[in-house]
Design a protein around this motif. Structure first.
Motif, PDB file in Angstrom:
ATOM      1  N   GLU A  50      -4.589  -4.795  -1.709  1.00  0.00           N
ATOM      2  CA  GLU A  50      -4.680  -3.608  -0.845  1.00  0.00           C
ATOM      3  C   GLU A  50      -3.315  -3.220  -0.286  1.00  0.00           C
ATOM      4  OE1 GLU A  50      -7.710  -4.497   2.046  1.00  0.00           O
ATOM      5  OE2 GLU A  50      -9.320  -4.158   0.595  1.00  0.00           O
ATOM      6  N   LYS A  51      -2.503  -4.212   0.111  1.00  0.00           N
ATOM      7  CA  LYS A  51      -1.167  -3.912   0.626  1.00  0.00           C
ATOM      8  C   LYS A  51      -0.297  -3.294  -0.464  1.00  0.00           C
ATOM      9  CE  LYS A  51      -0.047  -6.625   4.595  1.00  0.00           C
ATOM     10  NZ  LYS A  51       1.061  -7.276   5.239  1.00  0.00           N
ATOM     11  N   ILE A  52      -0.357  -3.861  -1.647  1.00  0.00           N
ATOM     12  CA  ILE A  52       0.443  -3.344  -2.760  1.00  0.00           C
ATOM     13  C   ILE A  52       0.048  -1.905  -3.064  1.00  0.00           C
ATOM     14  CG2 ILE A  52       0.881  -3.562  -5.243  1.00  0.00           C
ATOM     15  CD1 ILE A  52       0.714  -6.631  -4.835  1.00  0.00           C
ATOM     16  N   ARG A  53      -1.237  -1.631  -2.983  1.00  0.00           N
ATOM     17  CA  ARG A  53      -1.735  -0.289  -3.315  1.00  0.00           C
ATOM     18  C   ARG A  53      -1.824   0.648  -2.111  1.00  0.00           C
ATOM     19  NH1 ARG A  53      -5.880  -1.960  -8.019  1.00  0.00           N
ATOM     20  NH2 ARG A  53      -4.329  -1.781  -9.689  1.00  0.00           N
ATOM     21  N   ALA A  54      -1.264   0.268  -0.982  1.00  0.00           N
ATOM     22  CA  ALA A  54      -1.361   1.094   0.225  1.00  0.00           C
ATOM     23  C   ALA A  54      -0.726   2.469   0.041  1.00  0.00           C
ATOM     24  CB  ALA A  54      -0.728   0.381   1.410  1.00  0.00           C
ATOM     25  N   ASN A  55       0.406   2.546  -0.650  1.00  0.00           N
ATOM     26  CA  ASN A  55       1.089   3.832  -0.834  1.00  0.00           C
ATOM     27  C   ASN A  55       0.736   4.511  -2.144  1.00  0.00           C
ATOM     28  OD1 ASN A  55       2.339   3.663   1.608  1.00  0.00           O
ATOM     29  ND2 ASN A  55       4.247   2.841   0.806  1.00  0.00           N
ATOM     30  N   ASP A  56       0.170   3.782  -3.080  1.00  0.00           N
ATOM     31  CA  ASP A  56      -0.202   4.352  -4.377  1.00  0.00           C
ATOM     32  C   ASP A  56      -1.412   3.582  -4.904  1.00  0.00           C
ATOM     33  OD1 ASP A  56      -0.531   5.264  -6.952  1.00  0.00           O
ATOM     34  OD2 ASP A  56       1.517   4.843  -7.593  1.00  0.00           O
ATOM     35  N   LYS A  57      -2.565   4.201  -4.792  1.00  0.00           N
ATOM     36  CA  LYS A  57      -3.820   3.541  -5.188  1.00  0.00           C
ATOM     37  C   LYS A  57      -3.901   3.259  -6.686  1.00  0.00           C
ATOM     38  CE  LYS A  57      -5.709   3.913  -1.074  1.00  0.00           C
ATOM     39  NZ  LYS A  57      -5.273   2.911  -0.154  1.00  0.00           N
ATOM     40  N   THR A  58      -3.036   3.890  -7.482  1.00  0.00           N
ATOM     41  CA  THR A  58      -3.136   3.747  -8.943  1.00  0.00           C
ATOM     42  C   THR A  58      -2.074   2.817  -9.534  1.00  0.00           C
ATOM     43  OG1 THR A  58      -1.687   5.646  -9.363  1.00  0.00           O
ATOM     44  CG2 THR A  58      -4.056   6.085  -9.118  1.00  0.00           C
ATOM     45  N   ILE A  59      -1.235   2.219  -8.697  1.00  0.00           N
ATOM     46  CA  ILE A  59      -0.171   1.375  -9.230  1.00  0.00           C
ATOM     47  C   ILE A  59      -0.760   0.211 -10.041  1.00  0.00           C
ATOM     48  CG2 ILE A  59      -0.001  -0.008  -7.120  1.00  0.00           C
ATOM     49  CD1 ILE A  59       2.969  -0.371  -7.742  1.00  0.00           C
ATOM     50  N   PRO A  60      -0.290   0.024 -11.270  1.00  0.00           N
ATOM     51  CA  PRO A  60      -0.766  -1.117 -12.047  1.00  0.00           C
ATOM     52  C   PRO A  60      -0.224  -2.422 -11.465  1.00  0.00           C
ATOM     53  CG  PRO A  60       0.496   0.438 -13.428  1.00  0.00           C
ATOM     54  CD  PRO A  60       0.604   0.881 -12.013  1.00  0.00           C
ATOM     55  N   ILE A  61      -1.057  -3.443 -11.453  1.00  0.00           N
ATOM     56  CA  ILE A  61      -0.669  -4.767 -10.992  1.00  0.00           C
ATOM     57  C   ILE A  61      -0.876  -5.754 -12.133  1.00  0.00           C
ATOM     58  CG2 ILE A  61      -1.129  -6.630  -9.343  1.00  0.00           C
ATOM     59  CD1 ILE A  61      -2.192  -4.455  -7.415  1.00  0.00           C
ATOM     60  N   ILE A  62       0.184  -6.478 -12.457  1.00  0.00           N
ATOM     61  CA  ILE A  62       0.088  -7.544 -13.452  1.00  0.00           C
ATOM     62  C   ILE A  62       0.179  -8.872 -12.713  1.00  0.00           C
ATOM     63  CG2 ILE A  62       1.146  -8.622 -15.470  1.00  0.00           C
ATOM     64  CD1 ILE A  62       2.314  -5.870 -16.177  1.00  0.00           C
ATOM     65  N   TRP A  63      -0.848  -9.697 -12.837  1.00  0.00           N
ATOM     66  CA  TRP A  63      -0.870 -11.017 -12.183  1.00  0.00           C
ATOM     67  C   TRP A  63      -0.516 -12.030 -13.252  1.00  0.00           C
ATOM     68  CZ3 TRP A  63      -2.797 -11.154  -7.036  1.00  0.00           C
ATOM     69  CH2 TRP A  63      -2.682 -12.414  -6.407  1.00  0.00           C
ATOM     70  N   ILE A  64       0.659 -12.655 -13.115  1.00  0.00           N
ATOM     71  CA  ILE A  64       1.127 -13.558 -14.158  1.00  0.00           C
ATOM     72  C   ILE A  64       1.086 -15.022 -13.775  1.00  0.00           C
ATOM     73  CG2 ILE A  64       2.600 -11.821 -15.195  1.00  0.00           C
ATOM     74  CD1 ILE A  64       5.010 -13.224 -13.904  1.00  0.00           C
ATOM     75  N   GLY A  65       0.638 -15.330 -12.572  1.00  0.00           N
ATOM     76  CA  GLY A  65       0.608 -16.720 -12.131  1.00  0.00           C
ATOM     77  C   GLY A  65      -0.660 -17.019 -11.396  1.00  0.00           C
ATOM     78  N   GLY A  66      -0.832 -18.286 -11.108  1.00  0.00           N
ATOM     79  CA  GLY A  66      -1.976 -18.664 -10.298  1.00  0.00           C
ATOM     80  C   GLY A  66      -2.812 -19.622 -10.904  1.00  0.00           C
TER      81      GLY A  66
END
Length: 156
Positions: free
Chosen positions: A140-156
């Motif tokens: 939600e924080k990452i997408r706060a300014n742009d709801k469509t930003i792609p997120i790639i999760w590479i760890g975890g």
């Protein structure tokens, strides 16, 4: 042609912790020993990938940090999590990041490794619930300014 921007969020892997081995004289030595303070983010995956893609980049990361349960005894406070530094351009100086300055084209997250460093929490329902909630908060924080930003999760 537009220059792309990438935001990276992570831990020691993202900041390239210890990628500059030191010799006995304390100087860089490719055959030297690991030192967590010998870090050169310019040679880490975030900077290298960005250069290869011709993109500008920002890194929000700290060694030992996690999503819900960091694993960094030396951090302040101990067990620090990414949300405590997310809003800062410089956490040490308490300099806030200006989210209006630009909107990244892509977010890359490499987190979760330090959250799994708590074997006493395996099977703990509250641990897993907290982890899910913190992941949701980060997205939600990452997408706060742009709801469509792609997120790639590479760890975890």
């Amino acid at each position: 042609m537009k220059k792309y921007t990438i935001d990276f969020y992570g831990d020691s892997i993202t900041v390239a912790s210890g990628n500059m081995p030191l010799g006995e004289d304390g100087l860089y030595d490719p055959n030297g020993s690991y030192d967590p303070y010998s870090t050169n983010a310019y040679d880490g995956y975030a900077a290298v990938a960005s250069r290869k893609l011709g993109a500008d980049f920002n890194i929000c990361a700290c060694s030992g940090y996690g999503i819900a349960y960091g694993f960094a005894e030396y951090s302040n406070p101990p067990g620090a999590i990414i949300s405590k530094i997310y809003d800062y351009a410089s956490p040490k100086d308490k300099l806030l990041w200006d989210y209006n300055a630009y909107t990244p084209d892509l977010a890359v997250v490499s987190l979760g490794q330090n959250d799994s460093g708590h074997p006493e929490k395996i099977g703990d329902v509250y641990y897993h619930q907290a982890l899910k909630e913190k992941i949701k908060d980060l997205v939600e924080k990452i997408r706060a300014n742009d709801k469509t930003i792609p997120i790639i999760w590479i760890g975890g």
